[in-house]
Motif scaffolding. Structure first.
Motif, PDB file in Angstrom:
ATOM      1  N   LEU A 326     -91.366 -51.790  22.565  1.00 59.66           N
ATOM      2  CA  LEU A 326     -91.485 -53.222  22.285  1.00 59.66           C
ATOM      3  C   LEU A 326     -90.167 -53.950  22.507  1.00 59.66           C
ATOM      4  CD1 LEU A 326     -93.771 -53.389  19.111  1.00 59.66           C
ATOM      5  CD2 LEU A 326     -94.258 -54.354  21.358  1.00 59.66           C
ATOM      6  N   ILE A 327     -89.062 -53.306  22.141  1.00 57.26           N
ATOM      7  CA  ILE A 327     -87.747 -53.931  22.326  1.00 57.26           C
ATOM      8  C   ILE A 327     -87.505 -54.228  23.800  1.00 57.26           C
ATOM      9  CG2 ILE A 327     -85.259 -53.441  22.268  1.00 57.26           C
ATOM     10  CD1 ILE A 327     -85.708 -52.152  19.525  1.00 57.26           C
ATOM     11  N   ARG A 328     -87.880 -53.305  24.677  1.00 61.81           N
ATOM     12  CA  ARG A 328     -87.722 -53.563  26.107  1.00 61.81           C
ATOM     13  C   ARG A 328     -88.574 -54.762  26.537  1.00 61.81           C
ATOM     14  NH1 ARG A 328     -87.356 -47.841  26.452  1.00 61.81           N
ATOM     15  NH2 ARG A 328     -89.617 -47.624  26.703  1.00 61.81           N
ATOM     16  N   GLN A 329     -89.759 -54.863  25.987  1.00 65.19           N
ATOM     17  CA  GLN A 329     -90.629 -55.990  26.327  1.00 65.19           C
ATOM     18  C   GLN A 329     -90.072 -57.310  25.789  1.00 65.19           C
ATOM     19  OE1 GLN A 329     -94.215 -54.149  24.648  1.00 65.19           O
ATOM     20  NE2 GLN A 329     -95.117 -54.154  26.686  1.00 65.19           N
ATOM     21  N   TYR A 330     -89.562 -57.295  24.557  1.00 68.64           N
ATOM     22  CA  TYR A 330     -88.954 -58.500  23.990  1.00 68.64           C
ATOM     23  C   TYR A 330     -87.752 -58.946  24.830  1.00 68.64           C
ATOM     24  CZ  TYR A 330     -91.597 -57.446  19.686  1.00 68.64           C
ATOM     25  OH  TYR A 330     -92.579 -57.173  18.755  1.00 68.64           O
ATOM     26  N   PHE A 331     -86.987 -57.961  25.310  1.00 72.41           N
ATOM     27  CA  PHE A 331     -85.808 -58.264  26.123  1.00 72.41           C
ATOM     28  C   PHE A 331     -86.203 -59.007  27.401  1.00 72.41           C
ATOM     29  CE2 PHE A 331     -83.103 -56.726  29.691  1.00 72.41           C
ATOM     30  CZ  PHE A 331     -81.969 -57.468  29.379  1.00 72.41           C
ATOM     31  N   VAL A 332     -87.237 -58.518  28.065  1.00 70.22           N
ATOM     32  CA  VAL A 332     -87.707 -59.180  29.287  1.00 70.22           C
ATOM     33  C   VAL A 332     -88.192 -60.591  28.978  1.00 70.22           C
ATOM     34  CG1 VAL A 332     -89.436 -59.105  31.130  1.00 70.22           C
ATOM     35  CG2 VAL A 332     -88.296 -56.997  30.401  1.00 70.22           C
ATOM     36  N   ASP A 342     -80.049 -59.560  21.539  1.00 66.57           N
ATOM     37  CA  ASP A 342     -79.105 -58.461  21.322  1.00 66.57           C
ATOM     38  C   ASP A 342     -79.905 -57.162  21.175  1.00 66.57           C
ATOM     39  OD1 ASP A 342     -77.226 -56.635  20.442  1.00 66.57           O
ATOM     40  OD2 ASP A 342     -76.171 -58.082  19.170  1.00 66.57           O
ATOM     41  N   ARG A 343     -80.061 -56.448  22.267  1.00 64.57           N
ATOM     42  CA  ARG A 343     -80.869 -55.231  22.246  1.00 64.57           C
ATOM     43  C   ARG A 343     -80.287 -54.185  21.307  1.00 64.57           C
ATOM     44  NH1 ARG A 343     -82.753 -53.208  28.157  1.00 64.57           N
ATOM     45  NH2 ARG A 343     -83.892 -51.767  26.805  1.00 64.57           N
ATOM     46  N   HIS A 344     -78.968 -54.088  21.273  1.00 67.84           N
ATOM     47  CA  HIS A 344     -78.326 -53.083  20.420  1.00 67.84           C
ATOM     48  C   HIS A 344     -78.634 -53.361  18.949  1.00 67.84           C
ATOM     49  CE1 HIS A 344     -75.514 -50.220  18.833  1.00 67.84           C
ATOM     50  NE2 HIS A 344     -74.756 -51.162  18.291  1.00 67.84           N
ATOM     51  N   GLN A 345     -78.520 -54.608  18.539  1.00 65.07           N
ATOM     52  CA  GLN A 345     -78.795 -54.948  17.148  1.00 65.07           C
ATOM     53  C   GLN A 345     -80.265 -54.736  16.807  1.00 65.07           C
ATOM     54  OE1 GLN A 345     -76.399 -55.723  14.822  1.00 65.07           O
ATOM     55  NE2 GLN A 345     -78.146 -55.386  13.457  1.00 65.07           N
ATOM     56  N   GLU A 346     -81.131 -55.003  17.759  1.00 65.48           N
ATOM     57  CA  GLU A 346     -82.557 -54.769  17.538  1.00 65.48           C
ATOM     58  C   GLU A 346     -82.820 -53.269  17.329  1.00 65.48           C
ATOM     59  OE1 GLU A 346     -85.514 -57.579  18.634  1.00 65.48           O
ATOM     60  OE2 GLU A 346     -84.031 -58.117  17.136  1.00 65.48           O
ATOM     61  N   GLU A 347     -82.151 -52.426  18.110  1.00 62.30           N
ATOM     62  CA  GLU A 347     -82.301 -50.977  17.953  1.00 62.30           C
ATOM     63  C   GLU A 347     -81.815 -50.534  16.572  1.00 62.30           C
ATOM     64  OE1 GLU A 347     -83.585 -48.662  19.858  1.00 62.30           O
ATOM     65  OE2 GLU A 347     -83.653 -49.435  21.922  1.00 62.30           O
TER      66      GLU A 347
END
Length: 406
Positions: A326-332, A342-347
């Motif tokens: 989902l994080i990859r999808q949110y990023f796109v 901020d992908r790192h913070q989401e992880e």
């Protein structure tokens, strides 16, 4: 354009002028009284959001009652709240949820072997407000006091689907796009990074399940804004923990057919945010613990699902992978819309949420009975004039507040 319908009726925002809704509500209100319920801490009166809400409500002529469920530490705070809301043209009831008169009333219930004295927080405020509202209104809407992006169309969209007799809707829940009013960053972390991957994970682990299918139909299951009939309101056991919103959906599931449930798009939405928390007992982590334990209890209660240690392991392992996807999808999605992400913070947030899963399972096993306030039908069976007594207590509190001002 999004025309997609869910298991429950989905009312989209097609950027239409909602003034015609207000005109229809004005007509319907002549025979169907409406009450707006606002749970609030006293601190919200010091913030600009509630002042904005009050100004918009002045032009909502179709609302007959505004019932504010206030937690105040002192009589001076309560008096200030009464004065603050006195500008509204509607009939206003400010319920002092932790005040001496309400406590005295609850003690009379306890004498009749229905002890509600241990309940507190937003769930308690909602229970009191629904009870009082159901006495003099046929349809009740609720929204929080901290909505930064509030405008009067919000209440029209909440009320109308339940008010229109032709629809047959008994419960209408909000959904919205959680973008920061200033930063335009994606908010709603508890839904995006916990509830969404959790429900998907549970469905993968358990297989197709009627209750999970129902929950997944809500686009924002943790939204605190909804409208409902007073008949439904008095039959709901109100959760009294941080799983209030998802717990309420469980109660609606038990008491209303899916065809009588809807959700409505309120557009862009922002309010104050909770911190993730440094430990599972803090902030959003604590909230997510309560949410998962509530879902587990409801799955046992309504679908007879019996959970084991193997289920916990499977959910925890699967959750991480689903959340990362989902994080990859949110990023796109965010990048294509020029939204900071901020992908790192989401992880990191997902990793913290993952740690609450075994805690929630343990809580479910150790506390299989949910903390829910008995519904108003039971309270009225014990004390049939309870709502009238609550109304008298509120009127006396407000009279004292107005006299103190003079």
């Amino acid at each position: 354009m999004d025309f997609n319908q869910e298991f429950i009726t989905t009312i989209h925002d097609f950027d239409a002028d909602v003034s015609y809704l207000e005109e229809r509500l004005n007509t319907l209100s002549e025979t169907i009284p409406m009450a707006l319920l606002i749970p609030s801490l006293y601190e919200e009166l010091q913030r600009p959001a509630l002042t904005t809400i009050k100004e918009h409500l002045k032009s909502c002529n179709y609302i007959r009652f505004v019932n504010v469920c206030l937690y105040a530490e002192t009589k001076e705070q309560y008096n200030h709240a009464v004065e603050f809301f006195s500008e509204l043209p509607q009939q206003v009831n400010v319920i002092w949820t932790n005040g001496p008169r309400v406590k005295e009333l609850i003690s009379k219930l306890a004498e009749k072997k229905l002890d509600l004295s241990s309940y507190a927080g937003k769930g308690w405020a909602v229970w009191l407000g629904l009870g009082l509202s159901s006495q003099h209104a046929d349809v009740i809407a609720l929204h929080d006091a901290d909505i930064i992006t509030f405008d009067r169309s919000l209440v029209a969209k909440l009320f109308y689907p339940v008010m229109e007799p032709e629809f047959g809707i008994a419960y209408n829940k909000a959904y919205y796009t959680r973008l920061g009013a200033e930063t335009r960053a994606m908010n709603g972390r508890a839904v995006r990074l916990f509830v969404a991957p959790l429900l998907s994970t549970l469905e993968d682990v358990l297989g197709r399940n009627a209750y999970l299918h129902y929950l997944r139909s809500f686009r924002y299951p943790l939204a605190g804004e909804f409208a409902l009939t007073s008949v439904l309101a008095v039959n709901l056991r109100i959760p009294c923990d941080w799983g209030l919103e998802v717990g309420l959906l469980a109660e609606v599931y038990r008491n209303a057919a899916p065809k009588r449930i809807s959700q409505v798009d309120l557009g862009f939405f922002d309010h104050k945010h909770k911190e993730v928390g440094a430990a599972p007992t803090e902030g959003l982590q604590k909230m997510c613990t309560e949410i998962l334990s509530s879902i587990l209890r409801t799955l046992t209660e309504t679908e007879s699902v019996v959970f084991s240690e193997g289920h916990q392991t499977a959910v925890q392992v699967k959750f991480r992978r689903v959340a990362q996807d989902l994080i990859r999808q949110y990023f796109v999605d965010a990048t294509c819309n020029g939204i900071p992400y901020d992908r790192h913070q989401e992880e990191i947030t997902v990793e913290r949420f993952e740690k609450v899963i075994p805690i929630a399972f343990k809580k479910y096993l150790n506390e299989p009975v949910a903390s829910r306030i008995p519904d108003w039908t039971r309270a009225l069976a014990v004390m049939p004039n309870l709502r009238e007594m609550l109304q008298v207590a509120v009127e006396r509190d407000m009279a004292d507040a107005k006299a103190a001002k003079v």
